[in-house]
Design a protein around this motif. Structure first.
Motif, PDB file in Angstrom:
ATOM      1  N   MET A  86     -13.163  54.859 -22.301  1.00  0.00           N
ATOM      2  CA  MET A  86     -12.740  53.651 -21.602  1.00  0.00           C
ATOM      3  C   MET A  86     -12.426  52.555 -22.623  1.00  0.00           C
ATOM      4  SD  MET A  86     -14.864  51.628 -18.760  1.00  0.00           S
ATOM      5  CE  MET A  86     -16.063  51.167 -19.978  1.00  0.00           C
ATOM      6  N   ASP A  87     -11.335  51.844 -22.426  1.00  0.00           N
ATOM      7  CA  ASP A  87     -10.983  50.761 -23.335  1.00  0.00           C
ATOM      8  C   ASP A  87     -11.859  49.553 -23.053  1.00  0.00           C
ATOM      9  OD1 ASP A  87      -8.947  52.270 -24.356  1.00  0.00           O
ATOM     10  OD2 ASP A  87      -7.563  51.635 -22.787  1.00  0.00           O
ATOM     11  N   ALA A  88     -12.168  48.832 -24.103  1.00  0.00           N
ATOM     12  CA  ALA A  88     -12.942  47.606 -23.922  1.00  0.00           C
ATOM     13  C   ALA A  88     -12.022  46.498 -23.440  1.00  0.00           C
ATOM     14  CB  ALA A  88     -13.566  47.212 -25.249  1.00  0.00           C
ATOM     15  N   HIS A  89     -12.602  45.568 -22.684  1.00  0.00           N
ATOM     16  CA  HIS A  89     -11.834  44.386 -22.324  1.00  0.00           C
ATOM     17  C   HIS A  89     -11.564  43.624 -23.613  1.00  0.00           C
ATOM     18  CE1 HIS A  89     -10.869  40.417 -20.834  1.00  0.00           C
ATOM     19  NE2 HIS A  89     -10.615  40.972 -19.670  1.00  0.00           N
ATOM     20  N   PRO A  90     -10.304  43.211 -23.859  1.00  0.00           N
ATOM     21  CA  PRO A  90      -9.969  42.638 -25.163  1.00  0.00           C
ATOM     22  C   PRO A  90     -10.659  41.315 -25.472  1.00  0.00           C
ATOM     23  CG  PRO A  90      -8.104  42.495 -23.634  1.00  0.00           C
ATOM     24  CD  PRO A  90      -9.142  43.331 -22.978  1.00  0.00           C
ATOM     25  N   THR A  91     -10.945  40.513 -24.474  1.00  0.00           N
ATOM     26  CA  THR A  91     -11.492  39.188 -24.785  1.00  0.00           C
ATOM     27  C   THR A  91     -12.797  38.889 -24.055  1.00  0.00           C
ATOM     28  OG1 THR A  91     -10.088  38.283 -23.051  1.00  0.00           O
ATOM     29  CG2 THR A  91      -9.284  38.089 -25.318  1.00  0.00           C
ATOM     30  N   GLY A  92     -12.888  39.264 -22.812  1.00  0.00           N
ATOM     31  CA  GLY A  92     -14.015  38.791 -21.992  1.00  0.00           C
ATOM     32  C   GLY A  92     -15.222  39.686 -22.072  1.00  0.00           C
ATOM     33  N   GLN A 140     -17.212  42.650 -21.265  1.00  0.00           N
ATOM     34  CA  GLN A 140     -16.825  43.996 -20.847  1.00  0.00           C
ATOM     35  C   GLN A 140     -17.551  44.417 -19.574  1.00  0.00           C
ATOM     36  OE1 GLN A 140     -16.710  46.870 -23.891  1.00  0.00           O
ATOM     37  NE2 GLN A 140     -16.367  48.580 -22.522  1.00  0.00           N
ATOM     38  N   TRP A 141     -18.790  43.939 -19.417  1.00  0.00           N
ATOM     39  CA  TRP A 141     -19.540  44.327 -18.221  1.00  0.00           C
ATOM     40  C   TRP A 141     -18.956  43.683 -16.968  1.00  0.00           C
ATOM     41  CZ3 TRP A 141     -22.410  48.405 -17.958  1.00  0.00           C
ATOM     42  CH2 TRP A 141     -22.940  48.930 -19.136  1.00  0.00           C
ATOM     43  N   ASP A 142     -18.521  42.436 -17.090  1.00  0.00           N
ATOM     44  CA  ASP A 142     -17.860  41.809 -15.936  1.00  0.00           C
ATOM     45  C   ASP A 142     -16.614  42.607 -15.556  1.00  0.00           C
ATOM     46  OD1 ASP A 142     -19.483  39.697 -15.214  1.00  0.00           O
ATOM     47  OD2 ASP A 142     -18.525  38.272 -16.576  1.00  0.00           O
ATOM     48  N   TRP A 143     -15.923  43.046 -16.576  1.00  0.00           N
ATOM     49  CA  TRP A 143     -14.688  43.800 -16.341  1.00  0.00           C
ATOM     50  C   TRP A 143     -15.005  45.122 -15.633  1.00  0.00           C
ATOM     51  CZ3 TRP A 143     -12.721  48.272 -19.070  1.00  0.00           C
ATOM     52  CH2 TRP A 143     -11.391  48.561 -18.750  1.00  0.00           C
ATOM     53  N   ILE A 144     -16.062  45.787 -16.077  1.00  0.00           N
ATOM     54  CA  ILE A 144     -16.459  47.058 -15.434  1.00  0.00           C
ATOM     55  C   ILE A 144     -16.821  46.805 -13.969  1.00  0.00           C
ATOM     56  CG2 ILE A 144     -18.275  48.824 -15.360  1.00  0.00           C
ATOM     57  CD1 ILE A 144     -18.332  48.679 -18.458  1.00  0.00           C
ATOM     58  N   TYR A 145     -17.659  45.781 -13.744  1.00  0.00           N
ATOM     59  CA  TYR A 145     -18.096  45.522 -12.364  1.00  0.00           C
ATOM     60  C   TYR A 145     -16.944  45.067 -11.467  1.00  0.00           C
ATOM     61  CZ  TYR A 145     -23.087  46.164 -13.295  1.00  0.00           C
ATOM     62  OH  TYR A 145     -24.313  46.704 -13.583  1.00  0.00           O
ATOM     63  N   ALA A 146     -15.930  44.453 -12.085  1.00  0.00           N
ATOM     64  CA  ALA A 146     -14.802  43.973 -11.275  1.00  0.00           C
ATOM     65  C   ALA A 146     -13.803  45.084 -10.980  1.00  0.00           C
ATOM     66  CB  ALA A 146     -14.112  42.817 -11.994  1.00  0.00           C
ATOM     67  N   THR A 147     -13.790  46.120 -11.807  1.00  0.00           N
ATOM     68  CA  THR A 147     -12.702  47.097 -11.661  1.00  0.00           C
ATOM     69  C   THR A 147     -13.165  48.469 -11.178  1.00  0.00           C
ATOM     70  OG1 THR A 147     -12.928  47.698 -13.999  1.00  0.00           O
ATOM     71  CG2 THR A 147     -11.261  46.028 -13.459  1.00  0.00           C
ATOM     72  N   ARG A 148     -14.466  48.724 -11.181  1.00  0.00           N
ATOM     73  CA  ARG A 148     -14.914  50.068 -10.797  1.00  0.00           C
ATOM     74  C   ARG A 148     -15.747  50.046  -9.528  1.00  0.00           C
ATOM     75  NH1 ARG A 148     -17.036  53.131 -15.928  1.00  0.00           N
ATOM     76  NH2 ARG A 148     -17.212  54.745 -14.370  1.00  0.00           N
ATOM     77  N   ALA A 149     -15.625  51.098  -8.744  1.00  0.00           N
ATOM     78  CA  ALA A 149     -16.420  51.183  -7.513  1.00  0.00           C
ATOM     79  C   ALA A 149     -17.892  51.297  -7.897  1.00  0.00           C
ATOM     80  CB  ALA A 149     -15.988  52.394  -6.701  1.00  0.00           C
ATOM     81  N   LEU A 150     -18.714  50.491  -7.245  1.00  0.00           N
ATOM     82  CA  LEU A 150     -20.140  50.444  -7.603  1.00  0.00           C
ATOM     83  C   LEU A 150     -20.831  51.795  -7.485  1.00  0.00           C
ATOM     84  CD1 LEU A 150     -21.611  47.228  -5.995  1.00  0.00           C
ATOM     85  CD2 LEU A 150     -20.931  47.668  -8.358  1.00  0.00           C
ATOM     86  N   ASP A 151     -20.427  52.564  -6.476  1.00  0.00           N
ATOM     87  CA  ASP A 151     -21.100  53.849  -6.270  1.00  0.00           C
ATOM     88  C   ASP A 151     -20.420  54.976  -7.051  1.00  0.00           C
ATOM     89  OD1 ASP A 151     -18.797  53.968  -4.821  1.00  0.00           O
ATOM     90  OD2 ASP A 151     -19.742  54.527  -2.918  1.00  0.00           O
ATOM     91  N   ALA A 152     -19.526  54.594  -7.994  1.00  0.00           N
ATOM     92  CA  ALA A 152     -18.870  55.615  -8.809  1.00  0.00           C
ATOM     93  C   ALA A 152     -19.243  55.491 -10.278  1.00  0.00           C
ATOM     94  CB  ALA A 152     -17.356  55.514  -8.645  1.00  0.00           C
TER      95      ALA A 152
END
Ligand SMILES: C[S@@+](CC[C@H](N)C(=O)[O-])C[C@H]1O[C@@H](n2cnc3c(N)ncnc32)[C@H](O)[C@@H]1O
Length: 216
Positions: A1-7, A9-21
């Protein structure tokens, strides 16, 4: 998985991935619940879940006779999921957005719980800062319950490298302010069906004779 370039990364994961996945998702965090319930049965009345994110464990805390419940996480988005799920019950929880290695003070708690946050700390200086915060936070006689990937667990979590531990290694990291009193291994199955070995260690906060963190 690519890292968020600036912000964050955990916020990015929680914002873009289904919680139960996400790999660490547990519909019922039963190991943590059992170990926390044991500490509560012994008199623990306050708990902080470090790196709690969107975990459903906080829902279970609300069913226990706890007087103070806090969840700390670097990701505001992760905590927002949990708050949203709990609705009005979220008001009974302190939500602390912060990096465990730079937060100064969260007050004193009887129980410290961490499932799968400590193992992301690759730098020794960060692990020392974590331990110093845990020492300041957990009252003498209280407990730290720390779950990480075990030595035969994966080398990465969500694409990020982790350190793997056996209970004795973890106890050594925690230094003389904590004493290992119990441990268990557990094979977690990710939503995609991948088996991941975890270790859960329970450590008692003890008065220490020497300055583990002297000079740092
Ligand atoms: C693998 S997830 C585990 C989440 C939760 N404990 C569970 O078992 O479902 C790791 C969590 O630790 C948080 N985290 C990672 N590094 C952190 C740090 N330095 N300080 C605070 N939280 C952190 C992430 O935002 C994420 O919520």
């Amino acid at each position: 998985m690519d890292a968020h370039p600036t912000g964050n990364q955990w916020d990015w994961i929680y914002a873009t991935r289904a919680l139960d996945a996400v790999g660490w998702f547990e519909p019922d965090p039963s190991n943590s619940h059992e170990l926390v319930a044991e500490a509560v049965a012994l008199g623990g009345r306050s708990i902080i879940d470090v790196g709690g994110g969107a975990s459903r464990l906080v829902d279970q805390f609300l069913e226990l006779p706890l007087e103070r419940i806090a969840v700390l996480d670097i990701s505001e988005a992760g905590l927002a999921h949990a708050r949203h799920r709990l609705g009005a019950r979220a008001d009974a929880v302190e939500w602390i957005v912060g990096d465990v290695v730079s937060v100064d003070d969260v007050g004193e708690f009887d129980i410290w719980h961490d499932r799968a946050a400590f193992h992301f700390l690759l730098e020794e200086a960060d692990r020392r800062r974590y331990v110093r915060l845990a020492e300041r936070t957990v009252r003498i006689g209280g407990r730290a319950i720390i779950a990480t990937f075990a030595d035969d667990g994966p080398e990465r979590c969500s694409g990020m490298p982790v350190r793997r531990y056996e209970p004795a290694d973890l106890a050594a990291e925690c230094g003389p302010g904590f004493r290992l009193i119990d441990s268990r291994r557990y094979v977690h199955h990710t939503p995609a069906g991948v088996a991941q070995s975890f270790q859960y260690s329970t450590l008692e906060r003890v008065a220490r004779a020497t300055g583990h963190d002297a000079g740092s």
